[in-house]
Write a protein that holds these residues in place. Structure first.
Motif, short mmCIF file in Angstrom:
data_model
loop_
_atom_site.label_atom_id
_atom_site.label_comp_id
_atom_site.label_asym_id
_atom_site.label_seq_id
_atom_site.Cartn_x
_atom_site.Cartn_y
_atom_site.Cartn_z
N PHE A 81 0.89 -1.14 -0.24
CA PHE A 81 -0.05 -0.07 -0.04
C PHE A 81 0.73 1.17 0.09
CE2 PHE A 81 -2.69 2.97 2.45
CZ PHE A 81 -3.56 3.27 1.38
N GLU A 82 1.84 1.18 0.80
CA GLU A 82 2.92 2.32 1.07
C GLU A 82 3.43 2.47 -0.24
OE1 GLU A 82 3.87 4.17 4.26
OE2 GLU A 82 1.73 3.72 4.55
N ALA A 83 3.96 1.47 -0.82
CA ALA A 83 4.84 1.38 -2.17
C ALA A 83 3.87 2.15 -3.33
CB ALA A 83 5.36 -0.02 -2.50
N ALA A 84 2.49 1.51 -3.23
CA ALA A 84 1.81 2.13 -4.41
C ALA A 84 1.52 3.61 -4.19
CB ALA A 84 0.48 1.74 -4.34
N GLY A 85 1.66 4.11 -2.94
CA GLY A 85 1.50 5.67 -2.69
C GLY A 85 2.66 6.43 -3.22
N ILE A 99 4.85 5.29 -5.20
CA ILE A 99 4.98 5.53 -6.75
C ILE A 99 4.14 6.58 -7.42
CG2 ILE A 99 4.21 3.83 -8.80
CD1 ILE A 99 4.90 1.45 -7.36
N LEU A 100 2.76 6.75 -6.84
CA LEU A 100 1.97 7.73 -7.33
C LEU A 100 2.51 9.03 -7.21
CD1 LEU A 100 -1.64 6.50 -6.48
CD2 LEU A 100 -0.51 6.96 -8.60
N LEU A 101 3.21 9.14 -5.89
CA LEU A 101 4.16 10.41 -5.54
C LEU A 101 5.02 10.83 -6.53
CD1 LEU A 101 4.10 12.83 -3.58
CD2 LEU A 101 5.95 11.44 -2.39
N VAL A 102 6.09 9.63 -7.09
CA VAL A 102 6.87 9.87 -7.84
C VAL A 102 6.28 10.36 -9.17
CG1 VAL A 102 8.70 8.75 -9.31
CG2 VAL A 102 8.58 8.23 -6.70
N ALA A 103 5.35 9.38 -9.58
CA ALA A 103 4.70 9.94 -10.90
C ALA A 103 4.18 11.44 -10.85
CB ALA A 103 3.48 8.90 -11.11
N MET A 104 3.62 11.78 -9.84
CA MET A 104 3.25 13.18 -9.95
C MET A 104 4.28 14.09 -9.80
SD MET A 104 0.30 14.19 -7.22
CE MET A 104 1.47 14.70 -5.60
N ILE A 105 5.32 13.80 -9.20
CA ILE A 105 6.31 14.76 -9.24
C ILE A 105 7.01 14.97 -10.40
CG2 ILE A 105 8.98 15.24 -8.23
CD1 ILE A 105 7.77 13.97 -5.66
#
Lengths: 354, 204
Positions: free
Chosen positions: B149-153, B155-161
Motif C-alpha cells: 500500500f505504501e509502495a503504491a503511494g 509510486i504515485l507520488l513519484v509519478a506526480m512529481i
C-alpha cells in the motif's frame, strides 16, 4: 417525534402484498416523499433568494404574483414551460438534451442518504458520505456535456472552467470529509449525526470543536465553489461568458439547470447541517428541545445556511479565475491536509480509536 | 428476484456500453459510453456487497479520470478520414493485442478452475464477520498489505512529481501576483499628494 418516518416495507407486506412488490412500492413512495417536497422547497427557496437579495440591495424583489409575490417561482416555471425548446442546428442534439437532465437528476440523487430524522433516511447505507461525494462528482458532467454539445464558444469555455473548478474543490472537500469521518468513526450519515450528540459539553455538533471549526469554514467555502455559487460562479460569469454553459438553452431545459442548481445549493446546506451542526438534533442537548421534531431542526439549519449562501451572493464580488484556483490548490488543499494530520494525531493521542 | 433483475440490468448495460465505446464514431460519445460502463460496473460491485469499492470506482474513475479524458477528447480536432486510415494501418497490431489479452484471460480462467491460488480468498481481518466493508479493507491494507500500500503511494507520488517536473517551465518576464504583498499595502504607500506646477507634469 417520529411523525416524519418513511413508510416501511413491512406495512405494505401486512396489507397482503408480495415482498418484491411491497419493496418497489415503498421505494417509490419514499422517493416521492423526498423529491416532491424538495421541488416545492426549491421553488420557494428561489423566491427567498430573490427576496433576500433584493432586501440587501434596498429593493422590493418579486411582489406582484400572489401574496407578497410568493407565487413568482411558479409563474416563472409556467412561463418557461410554455416556451419553445430551441435546439441550435449545429448542436449535438442527443447530448444537448441529455445534459440538463443529468444535472437535474444528479441534484436529486444525493438526497437519498440525508437523514431527516433518527432513522428517517431513504438509503441507510454504510458508505453514505462516499455516496454523496460520488454523486457530487457527477454534477460536473451536466455542465461539461452542455458546453460541448452546444457547439458554441462561450459554453465550451464555461465547461472547461467548470470541470477544472469542480475537480479542484472536490480534493479539499474529500480531505475535509475525512476529518469528520475520523471523528465520527463512520461513513453512515445517520451515525455521523448521532456521534455529534453532546459533542462538547451539551452542544450537539462538531462545529463547537475547536479542531473542527476551521474545517467547517473551509467546507462552507468549498461548498460554494463546488455548487458554482457566487462568489465562485465563474462558469456563468455574464460579463465574460454571456451565460456560460446555459447560453444556448431555452425553455424547460434552461429551467432544469435552474432547479438543479438550487437543489444542489440546498444539498450543500443540508450537508453543512448534517456533518457539522448536528443534523436533525437540536443545537443543545436539553430534553425539552427534543419535543420539536428533528425534521424541523434540520429544515431550520438548512434555511440558516441558505441565508448565508444568499448573503454571500448579495455582497461578495466574483473571484477571478486564477484567484479561485489559488484558493483551492494553494490554501485549502494544504490546510485541509494539515487538519487531517492534526485531527488524526489528536484522536490517536487521546485513544479515540481504542 | 430484485437482485437478479438488477444484476441482469447492470450487466447488460455494461456490456452494451462497453461495445458502443469501441464502435462509436465520435470519441466524445465513446468516453460518455465508457462512463456509463464504469457506472454499471459500480452497480455490480454494490450487488456483490463491495459497496466501498463501488463508491471509489465512481469517485475516482467517473468523477476524476473520465472528466479529464473528456476534457482532452473534447479539445481534439477530429478528422474522421484520418482516424479510419489509422485504423486500417494499426489493425494487425490491435488484433495481436486482442489475441494476447484474450489468451491471458482464457488461461487465467482455466487455471482458476483447476484450483486457484488462495490470493483472493478472505482471510485475517476480513473474515472476522461483522466488520463493515470500509473497516475490513482498512484492516487488511494497514496490516497485511502495508508495504504494498505504501509502495503504491510512493509510486504515485513519484509519478506526480515527474509530471510536474516535465511540464513545469520557469518563464521570465511574467509578473505574477503576490497576494500577501497586495494585502499588506496601505493607502499612504500607494497614493501620494502632489501639487504640480502648470506645464510641468508629474513624474511617477
Amino acid at each position: 417525534m417520529s411523525w416524519f418516518s418513511l413508510p416501511p416495507v413491512e406495512r405494505f407486506v401486512s396489507w397482503g402484498m408480495p415482498y418484491e412488490w411491497a419493496w418497489g412500492v415503498a421505494t417509490v413512495v419514499d422517493i416521492l416523499l423526498i423529491a416532491l417536497p424538495l421541488m416545492l422547497g426549491v421553488a420557494m427557496i428561489i423566491y427567498a433568494d430573490r427576496k433576500i437579495w433584493a432586501a440587501m440591495a434596498l429593493r422590493r424583489g418579486p411582489n406582484v404574483v400572489g401574496p407578497f409575490g410568493l407565487l413568482q417561482s411558479f409563474a416563472d416555471g409556467l412561463k418557461v414551460f410554455l416556451q419553445e425548446t430551441i435546439i441550435p442546428s449545429a448542436a449535438n442534439k442527443g447530448l444537448f438534451l441529455l445534459a440538463p437532465i443529468i444535472t437535474f437528476t444528479v441534484a436529486l440523487m444525493a438526497w437519498a442518504v440525508i437523514p431527516f430524522n433518527s432513522g428517517a433516511v431513504l438509503g441507510n447505507i454504510n458508505v453514505g458520505l462516499l455516496y454523496v461525494l460520488a454523486i457530487s462528482s457527477l454534477g460536473v458532467y451536466g455542465v461539461v456535456i452542455a458546453g460541448w454539445a452546444s457547439n458554441s464558444k462561450y459554453p465550451f469555455f464555461s465547461a472547461m472552467r467548470a470541470s477544472a473548478q469542480m475537480i479542484s474543490y472536490e480534493v479539499s472537500i474529500g480531505f475535509i470529509l475525512i476529518c469528520v469521518v475520523l471523528w465520527a468513526g463512520s461513513f453512515n450519515l445517520n451515525d455521523i449525526v448521532k456521534a455529534q450528540k453532546d459533542h462538547i459539553w451539551i452542544i450537539n455538533g462538531f462545529v463547537a470543536n475547536p479542531l473542527l471549526f476551521p474545517i467547517w469554514v473551509m467546507f462552507l467555502i468549498s461548498g460554494m465553489a463546488e455548487t458554482a455559487r457566487a462568489p465562485f460562479d465563474l462558469t456563468e460569469a455574464e460579463s465574460e461568458l454571456v451565460a456560460g454553459y446555459q447560453t444556448e438553452y431555452s425553455s424547460m431545459a434552461f429551467a432544469l439547470y435552474w432547479l438543479g442548481e438550487y437543489a444542489n445549493v440546498l444539498l450543500m446546506c443540508a450537508l453543512n447541517a448534517t456533518l457539522f451542526w448536528g443534523g436533525y438534533l437540536p443545537p443543545l442537548d436539553i430534553p425539552i428541545l427534543y419535543w420539536i421534531p428533528g425534521v424541523v431542526w434540520l429544515l431550520g439549519k438548512i434555511l440558516f445556511f441558505f441565508f448565508i449562501f444568499s448573503w454571500v451572493k448579495a455582497t461578495v464580488p466574483r473571484y477571478r479565475y486564477d484567484q479561485l484556483m489559488r484558493l483551492g490548490w494553494k490554501i485549502f488543499l494544504p490546510l485541509s491536509l494539515v487538519f487531517v494530520f492534526l485531527i488524526s494525531g489528536y484522536l490517536m493521542a487521546t485513544g479515540h480509536f481504542a | 428476484m430484485i437482485q437478479a433483475f438488477a444484476f441482469y440490468l447492470f450487466a447488460t448495460l455494461m456490456l452494451f456500453s462497453g461495445a458502443v465505446t469501441i464502435f462509436s464514431r465520435n470519441p466524445v460519445h465513446s468516453v460518455l459510453w465508457l462512463i456509463l460502463a464504469f457506472f454499471n460496473a459500480a452497480g455490480l460491485m454494490v450487488l456483490v456487497g463491495a459497496e466501498f469499492i463501488a463508491m471509489l470506482l465512481v469517485i475516482v474513475y467517473v468523477g476524476a479520470v473520465a472528466v479529464l479524458f473528456l476534457f482532452v477528447v473534447m479539445m481534439l480536432d477530429i478528422d474522421f478520414a484520418e482516424l479510419r486510415a489509422g485504423f486500417v494501418r494499426n489493425f494487425p497490431l490491435g488484433l495481436l493485442l486482442a489475441v494476447v489479452l484474450f489468451v491471458e484471460l482464457f488461461v487465467g480462467l482455466v487455471v482458476d478452475n483447476a484450483g486457484g491460488l488462495a490470493i483472493g480468498k478472505t482471510s485475517g481481518a476480513a473474515a472476522q464477520g461483522a466488520l463493515s466493508n470500509t473497516e475490513a479493507i482498512g484492516a487488511l491494507l494497514y496490516t497485511r498489505y502495508l508495504f504494498l500500500f505504501e509502495a503504491a503511494g510512493v509510486i504515485l507520488l513519484v509519478a506526480m512529481i515527474g509530471a510536474i517536473v516535465l511540464t513545469h517551465r520557469q518563464r521570465s518576464g511574467v509578473r505574477g501576483q503576490n497576494v500577501a504583498k497586495q494585502n499588506a499595502r496601505r493607502p499612504d504607500e500607494a497614493t501620494v499628494n502632489m501639487q504640480p506646477e502648470i506645464g510641468k507634469g508629474v513624474s511617477l
